[in-house]
Design a protein around this motif. Structure first.
Motif, PDB file in Angstrom:
ATOM      1  N   UNK A   1      48.902  28.548  31.671  1.00 25.65           N
ATOM      2  CA  UNK A   1      48.791  27.250  31.849  1.00 25.65           C
ATOM      3  C   UNK A   1      47.942  26.825  33.511  1.00 25.65           C
ATOM      4  N   UNK A   2      46.874  25.614  33.197  1.00 32.27           N
ATOM      5  CA  UNK A   2      46.655  25.819  34.839  1.00 32.27           C
ATOM      6  C   UNK A   2      45.846  26.921  35.546  1.00 32.27           C
ATOM      7  N   UNK A   3      45.971  27.609  34.909  1.00 33.88           N
ATOM      8  CA  UNK A   3      44.870  29.066  35.307  1.00 33.88           C
ATOM      9  C   UNK A   3      43.663  29.533  34.603  1.00 33.88           C
ATOM     10  N   UNK A   4      42.491  30.298  35.116  1.00 29.83           N
ATOM     11  CA  UNK A   4      41.454  30.771  34.303  1.00 29.83           C
ATOM     12  C   UNK A   4      40.631  31.351  35.088  1.00 29.83           C
ATOM     13  N   UNK A   5      39.815  31.842  34.536  1.00 31.50           N
ATOM     14  CA  UNK A   5      38.766  33.292  34.896  1.00 31.50           C
ATOM     15  C   UNK A   5      37.366  32.150  34.780  1.00 31.50           C
ATOM     16  N   UNK A   6      36.421  32.572  35.657  1.00 31.99           N
ATOM     17  CA  UNK A   6      35.590  32.365  35.501  1.00 31.99           C
ATOM     18  C   UNK A   6      34.294  33.072  36.013  1.00 31.99           C
ATOM     19  N   UNK A   7      33.613  33.527  35.336  1.00 29.99           N
ATOM     20  CA  UNK A   7      32.480  34.823  35.986  1.00 29.99           C
ATOM     21  C   UNK A   7      31.249  34.807  35.245  1.00 29.99           C
ATOM     22  N   UNK A   8      30.141  35.710  36.290  1.00 30.91           N
ATOM     23  CA  UNK A   8      29.211  35.778  34.740  1.00 30.91           C
ATOM     24  C   UNK A   8      28.190  37.216  35.281  1.00 30.91           C
ATOM     25  N   UNK A   9      27.236  37.700  35.099  1.00 31.44           N
ATOM     26  CA  UNK A   9      26.278  38.051  35.535  1.00 31.44           C
ATOM     27  C   UNK A   9      25.357  38.130  36.571  1.00 31.44           C
ATOM     28  N   UNK A  10      24.952  37.470  37.612  1.00 32.52           N
ATOM     29  CA  UNK A  10      24.678  36.449  38.238  1.00 32.52           C
ATOM     30  C   UNK A  10      23.277  36.854  38.923  1.00 32.52           C
ATOM     31  N   UNK A  11      23.604  38.208  39.773  1.00 30.33           N
ATOM     32  CA  UNK A  11      22.591  38.967  40.342  1.00 30.33           C
ATOM     33  C   UNK A  11      22.286  40.081  40.440  1.00 30.33           C
ATOM     34  N   UNK A  12      20.886  40.221  40.759  1.00 39.12           N
ATOM     35  CA  UNK A  12      20.233  42.199  40.565  1.00 39.12           C
ATOM     36  C   UNK A  12      20.894  42.461  42.002  1.00 39.12           C
ATOM     37  N   UNK A  13      20.231  43.468  41.457  1.00 34.01           N
ATOM     38  CA  UNK A  13      21.281  44.371  43.657  1.00 34.01           C
ATOM     39  C   UNK A  13      22.497  44.886  43.224  1.00 34.01           C
ATOM     40  N   UNK A  14      22.794  45.506  44.518  1.00 30.20           N
ATOM     41  CA  UNK A  14      24.724  45.788  44.667  1.00 30.20           C
ATOM     42  C   UNK A  14      25.091  44.731  46.012  1.00 30.20           C
ATOM     43  N   UNK A  15      24.282  43.824  46.295  1.00 28.42           N
ATOM     44  CA  UNK A  15      25.248  42.459  47.301  1.00 28.42           C
ATOM     45  C   UNK A  15      25.448  41.415  47.091  1.00 28.42           C
ATOM     46  N   UNK A  16      26.540  41.103  47.438  1.00 23.86           N
ATOM     47  CA  UNK A  16      26.466  39.894  46.617  1.00 23.86           C
ATOM     48  C   UNK A  16      26.425  38.529  47.739  1.00 23.86           C
ATOM     49  N   UNK A  17      25.377  37.823  47.437  1.00 19.94           N
ATOM     50  CA  UNK A  17      25.319  36.429  48.039  1.00 19.94           C
ATOM     51  C   UNK A  17      26.094  34.843  47.643  1.00 19.94           C
ATOM     52  N   UNK A  18      26.038  34.827  48.863  1.00 21.26           N
ATOM     53  CA  UNK A  18      26.721  33.246  48.857  1.00 21.26           C
ATOM     54  C   UNK A  18      27.214  32.295  47.315  1.00 21.26           C
ATOM     55  N   UNK A  19      25.044  32.323  47.269  1.00 23.92           N
ATOM     56  CA  UNK A  19      24.520  30.923  46.538  1.00 23.92           C
ATOM     57  C   UNK A  19      25.066  30.711  44.997  1.00 23.92           C
ATOM     58  N   UNK A  20      25.206  32.681  44.414  1.00 24.01           N
ATOM     59  CA  UNK A  20      25.766  33.032  43.290  1.00 24.01           C
ATOM     60  C   UNK A  20      27.087  32.256  42.491  1.00 24.01           C
ATOM     61  N   UNK A  21      28.196  32.156  44.118  1.00 24.62           N
ATOM     62  CA  UNK A  21      29.094  31.646  44.442  1.00 24.62           C
ATOM     63  C   UNK A  21      29.523  30.115  43.554  1.00 24.62           C
ATOM     64  N   UNK A  22      28.619  29.930  44.530  1.00 20.66           N
ATOM     65  CA  UNK A  22      28.321  28.410  44.953  1.00 20.66           C
ATOM     66  C   UNK A  22      28.026  27.571  42.655  1.00 20.66           C
ATOM     67  N   UNK A  23      26.753  28.500  42.629  1.00 20.19           N
ATOM     68  CA  UNK A  23      26.791  28.154  41.250  1.00 20.19           C
ATOM     69  C   UNK A  23      27.500  28.349  39.792  1.00 20.19           C
ATOM     70  N   UNK A  24      28.510  29.142  39.769  1.00 21.27           N
ATOM     71  CA  UNK A  24      29.157  29.336  39.888  1.00 21.27           C
ATOM     72  C   UNK A  24      30.484  28.377  39.062  1.00 21.27           C
TER      73      UNK A  24
END
Length: 353
Positions: free
Chosen positions: A260-283
Motif C-alpha cells: 500500500x502506497x509503495x511501487x517500483x518504477x523502472x526502465x532501460x532508458x539509456x545506452x552506455x554505463x554512466x547514469x545521467x540525471x535527465x532519464x530519472x526526471x523523465x521516469x
C-alpha cells in the motif's frame, strides 16, 4: 561441466542441468555477495537491478526464435515456481500485465494482437475502464492475464538454495581464461591461479563474454545499456492498488505496486554505463503523462544496472560455438523472462545425439 556466470541465466541453467543428472560447477565472484538492494545502489548485476517483468505473450512478433523462446518460458515458469517455492516460499508469479497504448496506431496494433491471442489471455481494455487506474490512457490498453512479474531477488535466493541441495559446486573466484585441450576438454583458469577441467563450458557472462571468447577466435561483442529504477512512497493518490495489474507499462516504463502506497518504477532508458540525471526526471514525468501522485512521490531507493545487448545480432545469443563450448548470454532486458527456455535449450544442445 562448468557454468560461468551466476545471474538469472547462469543459475537457472546450472539448476536445470543438475536436475537432469549432470555434474555442474558454477563460477562467479558474485556468489560471495548477498542478494539484496539496500538503500541506493549503482553497481548491481543485471539480474539484481532488474524488476523481473515478464512480457511474454504481448511480444509483437508471432514467429521466429524470440517468440518461441517467450512462449516456452511462459509455459515453464509456473512449473519452475512450484519447484523453487520449496526453497523460497515467498517466490511467486505475480500475474497480470497492462500495456498502455501510446497513440491510435499503437491501439490498433494491440487490437490486432488481442484478436490473434485470445487463447493466450490477451484482451483490449477501453480507455473508460482505465480512468481510475491510469487517467492519461486516452487510447486504452492491452491486458495480458498470464504475463506479469517475478521478484528477481527472491528468484536468485531460491536458485542458490536449490543449487546447494543439488550439491552443485560454487566457485567464487573469477574465471580469467579458457583453454582447449587436445583431449576435447576445457581448462577453466581462475584468478587465483587454479584451474579445473570440464567436458563442457557454458558461458552466461553478459558484458565480459568477449574477454573470454576473443582469445579462442570468437567474437560476440555486446554493448552496455543502462537500466534505472526507483522505489517510491506515495504522498497522495491511491491508498491501495485495487484494480491494478501486477505490472503497468506506459511508453516502456514499468510500474509495479509492491505494498500500500509503495511501487517500483523502472526502465532501460539509456545506452552506455554512466547514469545521467535527465532519464530519472523523465521516469517521474513519463513524457508529461504521469499522474500527479507519481510526480510527487518520495524516492525511497534508487539503483541502476547494466544490460548486455548483442551488437549486430539479435538477443539472446544461444550458440554452440564449438564442441563443448556453449554460449547462453546477451539476453538484454529479458534474462528473467527467458531463463527457463534458455536452460532447456542448453540441455538440449548438450544431450542431442
Amino acid at each position: 561441466m562448468g557454468v560461468i556466470g551466476a545471474g538469472a541465466i547462469g543459475l537457472s541453467t546450472a539448476w536445470h542441468l543438475a536436475q537432469r543428472g549432470h555434474h555442474v560447477s558454477v563460477y562467479d565472484p558474485r556468489l560471495n555477495d548477498p542478494v539484496h538492494r539496500q538503500g541506493s545502489a549503482n553497481d548491481l548485476s543485471g539480474t539484481s537491478a532488474s524488476l523481473g517483468v515478464l512480457m511474454g505473450h504481448v511480444f509483437r512478433r508471432s514467429s521466429g526464435r524470440g517468440w518461441r523462446l517467450r512462449r516456452r518460458s511462459m509455459e515453464l515458469w509456473p512449473q519452475w515456481i512450484g519447484a523453487l517455492q520449496t526453497h523460497q516460499p515467498e517466490l511467486k508469479l505475480d500475474l497480470g500485465l497492462l500495456q498502455i497504448a501510446e497513440d491510435e496506431q499503437a491501439a490498433e496494433r494491440m487490437e490486432g494482437l488481442a484478436s490473434q491471442r485470445v487463447d493466450l489471455g490477451l484482451e483490449i481494455v477501453a480507455k473508460e475502464a482505465l480512468n481510475k487506474v491510469w487517467p492519461t490512457a486516452t487510447h486504452g490498453g492491452l491486458h495480458s492475464r498470464h504475463d506479469g512479474r517475478i521478484d528477481p531477488l527472491l528468484l536468485q535466493q531460491a536458485l542458490r538454495e536449490a543449487l546447494n541441495e543439488q550439491s552443485v559446486e560454487q566457485t567464487t573466484t573469477a574465471v580469467v581464461h579458457l583453454e582447449r585441450n587436445n583431449n576435447n576438454k576445457w581448462s577453466v583458469h581462475r584468478a587465483d591461479g587454479e584451474s579445473t577441467l570440464h567436458d563442457v563450458v557454458v558461458l552466461s557472462t553478459a558484458l565480459t563474454t568477449d574477454t573470454l571468447l576473443e582469445p579462442l577466435g570468437h567474437a560476440r561483442a555486446m554493448t552496455p545499456v543502462l537500466g534505472q529504477a526507483l522505489s517510491l512512497q506515495l504522498t497522495t493518490g491511491p491508498t491501495s492498488w485495487t484494480n491494478w495489474p501486477s505490472v503497468l507499462v506506459d511508453q516502456g516504463f514499468n510500474l509495479i505496486p509492491t505494498s500500500p502506497g509503495r511501487l517500483l518504477l523502472g526502465a532501460t532508458v539509456e545506452p552506455g554505463d554512466c547514469a545521467a540525471e535527465a532519464p530519472m526526471t523523465l521516469m517521474r514525468s513519463l513524457n508529461g503523462r504521469a499522474p500527479e501522485w507519481l510526480r510527487t512521490a518520495t524516492v525511497v531507493a534508487q539503483w541502476n544496472g547494466l544490460r548486455a545487448r548483442p551488437m549486430d545480432r539479435p538477443a539472446p545469443l544461444l550458440e554452440e560455438l564449438e564442441p563443448g563450448l556453449i554460449l547462453a548470454s546477451g539476453h538484454y532486458r529479458n534474462g528473467v523472462l527467458l531463463a527457463p527456455a534458455t536452460a532447456e535449450w542448453v540441455a538440449a544442445a548438450l544431450e542431442q545425439p
